[in-house]
Enzyme design. Sequence first.
Site, PDB file in Angstrom:
ATOM      1  N   SER A   1     -10.280  -0.186   6.889  1.00 53.20           N
ATOM      2  CA  SER A   1      -9.670  -0.125   5.553  1.00 53.20           C
ATOM      3  C   SER A   1      -8.963  -1.382   5.070  1.00 53.20           C
ATOM      4  O   SER A   1      -8.581  -1.448   3.913  1.00 53.20           O
ATOM      5  CB  SER A   1      -8.673   1.025   5.497  1.00 53.20           C
ATOM      6  OG  SER A   1      -9.362   2.199   5.226  1.00 53.20           O
TER       7      SER A   1
ATOM      8  N   LYS B   1       0.854  -1.193   0.000  1.00 52.44           N
ATOM      9  CA  LYS B   1       0.000   0.000   0.000  1.00 52.44           C
ATOM     10  C   LYS B   1       0.888   1.241   0.000  1.00 52.44           C
ATOM     11  O   LYS B   1       1.875   1.292   0.749  1.00 52.44           O
ATOM     12  CB  LYS B   1      -0.899  -0.029   1.241  1.00 52.44           C
ATOM     13  CG  LYS B   1      -1.939   1.090   1.291  1.00 52.44           C
ATOM     14  CD  LYS B   1      -2.825   0.955   2.531  1.00 52.44           C
ATOM     15  CE  LYS B   1      -3.950   1.993   2.537  1.00 52.44           C
ATOM     16  NZ  LYS B   1      -4.847   1.860   3.707  1.00 52.44           N
TER      17      LYS B   1
ATOM     18  N   SER C   1      -9.940   1.981   2.591  1.00 56.66           N
ATOM     19  CA  SER C   1      -9.018   2.700   1.739  1.00 56.66           C
ATOM     20  C   SER C   1      -7.987   1.805   1.043  1.00 56.66           C
ATOM     21  O   SER C   1      -7.398   2.238   0.055  1.00 56.66           O
ATOM     22  CB  SER C   1      -8.281   3.758   2.567  1.00 56.66           C
ATOM     23  OG  SER C   1      -7.423   3.138   3.518  1.00 56.66           O
TER      24      SER C   1
HETATM   25  N1  GLN Z   1     -13.436   4.372   5.818  1.00 56.97           N
HETATM   26  C1  GLN Z   1     -12.877   4.830   7.053  1.00 56.97           C
HETATM   27  C2  GLN Z   1     -12.492   6.282   6.932  1.00 56.97           C
HETATM   28  O1  GLN Z   1     -12.754   6.855   5.952  1.00 56.97           O
HETATM   29  C3  GLN Z   1     -11.734   3.988   7.451  1.00 56.97           C
HETATM   30  C4  GLN Z   1     -10.489   4.335   6.754  1.00 56.97           C
HETATM   31  C5  GLN Z   1      -9.327   3.519   7.227  1.00 56.97           C
HETATM   32  O2  GLN Z   1      -9.499   2.530   7.924  1.00 56.97           O
HETATM   33  N2  GLN Z   1      -8.144   3.981   6.880  1.00 56.97           N
HETATM   34  O3  GLN Z   1     -11.950   6.853   7.829  1.00 56.97           O
END
Ligand code: GLN
Length: 493
Positions: free
Chosen positions: A181, A77, A157
Amino acid sequence: MLTDLTITTAIDGLRRRDFSASELVSAHIGAAEALNPRLNAYITITSESAGAAARSADEALAKGDAPLLTGIPLGIKDLFCTAGIRTTAASRILSDFVPPYESTVTQKLLHAGGVFLGKTNLDEFAMGSGNLTSFFGTVESPWHRTGDATPLVPGGSSGGSAAAVAAHIAMGATGTDTGGSIRQPAAYCGIVGLKPTYGRCSRWGTIGFASSLDQAGPMTRSVEDAAIMLGAMAGFDPRDSTSSEQPVPDFRAAVNRSVKGLRVGIPKEYRSEGLSEEMQAVWEKGIQWLKDAGCEVSDVSLPHTEYGLATYYIIAPAECSSNLARYDGVRFGLRVPGDSLDEMYEKTRHDGFGEEVRRRILMGTYVLSAGYYDAYYLKAQKIRTLICRDFINAFEEVDVLLTPTAPTTAFGINEKPDDPVQMYLNDIFTVPASMAGVPAMSVPAALNAEGLPLGLQLIGRHFDEETLIAAGSVLEKAAGFTARPDIHAGVAA
Ligand code: GLN
């Protein structure tokens, strides 16, 4: 085909000399280069350095004492700093940033012999649930609804990592999970995603979003692969003050551990209205699969679940506003000149950050400001403690919890809700475990009527990833999820 293999089977194949690391890596690089223009799963493909690493892997394998992941092609990532390789966080502000150092997690994977194929796409600074906020463009899921070419999101994400693993252009990938995410994109893409206990993997060298929640973990096509990768990624790091000194167990050994007598809790608050009937049915199936394997299933209560999202969307933006203050045009990344220092800051941060990141910085700054701190931030911290206690109390009665990973399947790239709050609802089942710092894993369980993957989530006690792995293997075997996306289905004739 070499891209059909899992990490587990490739480890054996490499040692039997069925194929070389160079062949394995070049098969993946070839597939990645062919599919990436369509999927946009990678921001950067590092063909050259991957080729060189594969050659060294072959030398190590020939000597006979190669570490476990030697020659295994992985996606990273683009939130993990990689020495000499551009690391962007999918943001314009870091679009030219080449770190001089390696993150601890990627260093450990390199040490274990892993070969990096490139840096995978994500929501900007890991803020999002659909991979729609990347400066480098949206990631497209390799999955489609049956007979329908509508492009779908891979989740977010860590959507680039999930899409790459599901499309077989990475054998496994790293993700980070702040509020879901790793788990939500794993569920949307029909793969396994494991968020370890907070503190299990070092945060050092991983670009920070919300430091009290951020946790790295593996995304793979099998539970055993996840166990193997986690074993390589985890461990104490003196450079991360919240890294845990707990010893790293043999996660892989937990794959075959019996779950007879394991007490499984079903949190009744997760039976919420937003849950689709299909998801509900798969959840029931999961319960039956665990019962068939000898688990004892009972209802439990996590009474503060309903406050999870609201609390998360105060704490995460608060921490993000502080973490992202460092991008000021002085030390890192983009600088947009101005007539004064203040103007330079303003222009740099305005042009460098996308809309969602700016929204979160504004929210975070607001909830931390004098006058609102007590009303919002402090209150959220108190509720976080209550959410954490819910889990600790539940784990007095049961050993593991079973829930859906996300309320729905993947949505269309162009079907995204205009209202950000609607988007935040995706995280409803994943956020509580993040708030409590407990480990959680998504396992692919079934396809819905439209042919899209649905995931089940297991949540465990702090530092008990082994129980997740044991129960996850049972679900994996019972589900027999072998479906693969037809990557060409979405291409217009
Ligand atoms: N979807 C969540 C957010 O927008 C989680 C994102 C994540 O875990 N990095 O914060």
